[in-house]
Design an enzyme around this catalytic site. Structure first.
Site, mmCIF file in Angstrom:
data_model
loop_
_atom_site.group_PDB
_atom_site.id
_atom_site.type_symbol
_atom_site.label_atom_id
_atom_site.label_comp_id
_atom_site.label_asym_id
_atom_site.label_seq_id
_atom_site.Cartn_x
_atom_site.Cartn_y
_atom_site.Cartn_z
ATOM 1 N N GLU A 263 -4.347 8.654 1.840
ATOM 2 C CA GLU A 263 -5.610 8.189 2.434
ATOM 3 C C GLU A 263 -6.471 7.775 1.262
ATOM 4 O OE1 GLU A 263 -9.266 8.153 2.776
ATOM 5 O OE2 GLU A 263 -9.217 10.250 3.397
ATOM 6 N N CYS A 300 -15.008 10.029 2.953
ATOM 7 C CA CYS A 300 -14.167 8.844 3.132
ATOM 8 C C CYS A 300 -14.543 8.064 4.378
ATOM 9 C CB CYS A 300 -12.701 9.251 3.191
ATOM 10 S SG CYS A 300 -12.359 10.635 4.288
#
Length: 504
Positions: A263, A300
């Site tokens: 990720e 994020c």
């Protein structure tokens, strides 16, 4: 005085120190010394994990349920130490660490529930048809099986939920895969406490000592040796695009390539549709300001870009956002390096004549204050650098001349973790036009909300097309993340006496 780290690695059940050391860089208090990871320690951890797999990979679901619950219990038993060292190392407030600890133990218990349900096994059975012509059909079962030892890289911005006992580790252990964690050097003391909790759970449940190892710190060769070790069968990673892509390439270049579940980052665009903007510009602005500055913007899912139509309502939204940001005090960033990277990202925006500063601040040392800029859609689409993530509380308003320009603009985005629509009923037609684009670009599409705060549930997807993640078919949050560490096996004409117990 608080928790004092001992600075050792946990390698296949043994606490190992000595050799070269490194220091953490706490936001408050004195630094501590930690033994530095080496290629030899990685090798020992991987060999221990492979040895453990022949036992742990064939434990019952009930045994793994007990192990996951024991880890959660041991983490909670160390709650005060975790909060103490976590706050000192990261600068995050106690409430954030306490909440993240609850999320971490909640993930472990959620995977325990998943094991009990058994649906993740995806059991399928095609019964034999001995009289079928022109040839009989054999009896075939299918079931998901663990892949082997998994490497996990701790994340910088989530010292608990995405690190030593975070989602990647929980999913791999639930699947039946031993784990070798490369701890993040930003919070090695926090990682050490969590490793102690896992070690205690291993002892209390009688698990093989190689089922979990933690390697602290180390130079680049340590991470390289981990992803290229022939006994490691998959990698879980949360971090930067540059670092993640380098590890991804190493996994692909192995003699036996393995999956790299990375990720890597996202700007998480928000599209403010006309009716919603006209009805509640001030409300959306305040919500956006809170979302983009939470945890100093070091999330994020931080919504870094808002696409806003030209006109009075859009002007009001921009002004209200700037006003809300003025009330946000400077926040401590996770590391000095991240603070420097944030200043570099701001300088990138300041250097462009096409970008107009709306509200700017100067950040010094390890502190970060919010910044807001504005750019036309034409200039935005012409400058790829404006689409790149700035890790921190910096955001960009992209102004479109008309709402109809939102669809072609959306098509220009790269892969994202999330995309958000702010809409009212009158915006339905435009929302319908945008949805096919957004679902192709993002792993999660929201309406009238903010993407920070990722629910750990069965239906969650935390991933997306590259560069948001390296595997668009996977998620790093939610129970579906267990699929990353499983593979299907068919069993043809096996007698019941040797069939896996989960098939009977």
């Amino acid at each position: 005085m608080g928790f004092t780290p001992h600075g050792k690695h946990l390698i296949a059940g043994e606490w190992i120190g000595g050799g070269a050391t490194f220091q953490n860089e706490p936001a408050s208090g004195a630094p501590s010394d930690f033994s530095m990871g080496t290629v030899d320690l990685v090798n020992r951890a991987a060999e221990g994990a492979e040895d453990a797999f022949w036992a742990y990979g064939y434990t019952t679901r009930a045994e793994r349920v007990a192990f996951l619950h024991a880890i959660a219990d041991e983490i909670e038993a160390r709650a005060d130490d975790i909060t103490d060292i976590g706050c000192r190392e990261t600068g995050l407030p106690p409430a954030r660490l306490q909440g993240e600890r609850g999320r971490t133990t909640g993930q472990l218990r959620l995977f325990a529930e998943t094991l009990l349900k058994g649906t993740y096994l995806d059991v399928r059975h095609d019964a034999a048809l001995p009289d079928r012509q022109p040839a009989p059909r054999p009896d075939i079962y299918l079931m998901q099986r663990p892949i082997g030892p998994v490497a996990v890289f701790g994340a910088s911005n989530f010292p608990l939920a995405f690190s030593v006992a975070g989602g990647d580790t929980a999913a791999a252990l639930a699947a039946g895969c031993p784990v070798v964690v490369k701890g993040h050097s930003a919070h090695p003391g926090t990682g050490e406490v969590i490793a102690e909790a896992i070690h205690a759970a291993m002892l209390s449940t009688g698990m093989h000592p190689g089922v979990f190892s933690l390697v602290q710190g180390g130079k680049r060769d340590v991470g390289t040796s981990l992803v290229q070790h022939p006994l490691i069968k998959a990698v879980g990673f949360t971090g930067s695009l540059g670092g993640g892509r380098a590890l991804f390439d190493l996994c692909a270049q192995r003699p036996e390539p393995i999956p790299f579940f990375g990720e890597l980052g996202s700007v998480n665009p928000m599209f403010l549709l006309p009716a919603a903007l006209g009805a509640r510009a001030d409300q959306i602005a305040k919500g956006w300001a809170g979302s983009m500055t939470g945890s100093a913007g070091q999330l994020c899912t931080n919504p870094g870009i808002a696409i806003v139509p030209a006109g009075a309502a859009g002007d009001a939204f921009v002004a209200a956002t700037a006003e809300a940001l003025k009330a946000v005090a400077p926040q401590t960033m996770l590391t000095a390096g991240m603070a420097e990277a944030y200043r570099t990202g701001k300088a990138r925006f300041d250097s462009r004549n096409s970008v107009r500063p709306i509200y700017t601040t100067d950040s010094t040392g390890r502190e970060a204050s919010p910044n807001l800029y504005e750019v036309s859609a034409e200039a935005f689409m012409a400058d790829h650098a404006l689409t790149e993530e700035v890790f921190g509380p910096l955001s960009l308003v992209v102004r479109v001349a008309t709402a109809d320009e939102m669809v072609p603009l959306a098509k220009r985005f790269e892969g994202q973790l999330t995309a958000t629509l702010h809409m009212d009923a009158q915006d339905t037609d435009l929302a319908r036009a945008l949805l096919p684009v957004l679902e192709r670009k993002a792993g999660r599409v929201l309406v009238n909300g903010y993407p920070t705060g990722v629910e750990v549930v069965d239906a969650m997807v935390h991933g997306g097309p590259y560069p948001a993640s390296t595997n668009f078919g996977a998620t790093s949050v939610g129970t579906m993340s267990i699929r990353r560490f499983l593979r299907p096996v068919s069993y043809q004409n096996l007698p019941d006496s040797i069939l896996p117990a989960d098939l009977l």
